[in-house]
Design a protein around this motif. Sequence first.
Motif, PDB file in Angstrom:
ATOM      1  N   PHE A   1      47.360  33.847  42.152  1.00  0.00           N
ATOM      2  CA  PHE A   1      46.135  34.410  41.582  1.00  0.00           C
ATOM      3  C   PHE A   1      45.026  33.395  41.810  1.00  0.00           C
ATOM      4  CE2 PHE A   1      49.669  36.149  39.196  1.00  0.00           C
ATOM      5  CZ  PHE A   1      49.399  37.515  39.236  1.00  0.00           C
ATOM      6  N   VAL A   2      43.889  33.871  42.260  1.00  0.00           N
ATOM      7  CA  VAL A   2      42.741  33.004  42.529  1.00  0.00           C
ATOM      8  C   VAL A   2      41.551  33.548  41.761  1.00  0.00           C
ATOM      9  CG1 VAL A   2      41.201  32.084  44.303  1.00  0.00           C
ATOM     10  CG2 VAL A   2      43.621  32.459  44.832  1.00  0.00           C
TER      11      VAL A   2
ATOM     12  N   PHE B   1      46.376  35.915  32.407  1.00  0.00           N
ATOM     13  CA  PHE B   1      46.416  37.019  33.369  1.00  0.00           C
ATOM     14  C   PHE B   1      47.730  36.996  34.151  1.00  0.00           C
ATOM     15  CE2 PHE B   1      45.650  39.005  37.463  1.00  0.00           C
ATOM     16  CZ  PHE B   1      45.041  40.197  37.090  1.00  0.00           C
ATOM     17  N   SER B   2      48.098  35.805  34.641  1.00  0.00           N
ATOM     18  CA  SER B   2      49.326  35.719  35.425  1.00  0.00           C
ATOM     19  C   SER B   2      50.561  35.910  34.553  1.00  0.00           C
ATOM     20  CB  SER B   2      49.393  34.403  36.205  1.00  0.00           C
ATOM     21  OG  SER B   2      49.426  33.295  35.357  1.00  0.00           O
ATOM     22  N   GLU B   3      50.526  35.459  33.309  1.00  0.00           N
ATOM     23  CA  GLU B   3      51.656  35.692  32.399  1.00  0.00           C
ATOM     24  C   GLU B   3      51.826  37.188  32.142  1.00  0.00           C
ATOM     25  OE1 GLU B   3      51.886  35.052  27.886  1.00  0.00           O
ATOM     26  OE2 GLU B   3      52.775  33.219  28.720  1.00  0.00           O
TER      27      GLU B   3
ATOM     28  N   ALA C   1      39.606  28.323  40.780  1.00  0.00           N
ATOM     29  CA  ALA C   1      40.890  28.101  40.115  1.00  0.00           C
ATOM     30  C   ALA C   1      41.966  28.915  40.820  1.00  0.00           C
ATOM     31  CB  ALA C   1      40.812  28.499  38.648  1.00  0.00           C
ATOM     32  N   THR C   2      43.176  28.380  40.817  1.00  0.00           N
ATOM     33  CA  THR C   2      44.314  29.110  41.381  1.00  0.00           C
ATOM     34  C   THR C   2      45.570  28.764  40.601  1.00  0.00           C
ATOM     35  OG1 THR C   2      45.551  29.641  43.394  1.00  0.00           O
ATOM     36  CG2 THR C   2      44.900  27.355  43.121  1.00  0.00           C
ATOM     37  N   ILE C   3      46.477  29.710  40.555  1.00  0.00           N
ATOM     38  CA  ILE C   3      47.802  29.494  39.992  1.00  0.00           C
ATOM     39  C   ILE C   3      48.792  30.144  40.951  1.00  0.00           C
ATOM     40  CG2 ILE C   3      47.681  31.526  38.499  1.00  0.00           C
ATOM     41  CD1 ILE C   3      49.234  29.894  36.385  1.00  0.00           C
ATOM     42  N   ASN C   4      49.774  29.367  41.371  1.00  0.00           N
ATOM     43  CA  ASN C   4      50.751  29.821  42.359  1.00  0.00           C
ATOM     44  C   ASN C   4      52.155  29.749  41.766  1.00  0.00           C
ATOM     45  OD1 ASN C   4      48.690  30.005  44.420  1.00  0.00           O
ATOM     46  ND2 ASN C   4      48.756  27.790  44.480  1.00  0.00           N
TER      47      ASN C   4
END
Length: 108
Positions: free
Chosen positions: A12-13, A57-59, A22-25
């Motif tokens: 997610f970016v 959001f990613s959770e 921001a990013t989460i991979n």
Amino acid sequence: MSLAIHNSTKSFVLRYKGKAVATINWLGDYGMHWFMKEFIVNQKFQGHMIGTLLYRFSENFIKSTLKENWKICINLRSSKGQEEFYHSLGFQTMSVNETGSGMEKMLG
């Protein structure tokens, strides 16, 4: 960064004015485990809830993959000094007695 995103199970970016801030991979098996590979928030945007929003959001995405009556374990390795941020998201610091020692091996 694009190589890390390409080789993640899910990424997610968050962009501001077209620029990634921001990013989460994640690496995950869509079953029992997800591992947070990278979680990066541009220093200018830290402290403004950007990281919290992106994590939540990613959770929620990960929760949406849950089968009925299943549980998923999310693991991460905190950067030094960021433990309190992860505690605020509901993560717990695991002791060696509970899980065994975290281990790593660097190559190259």
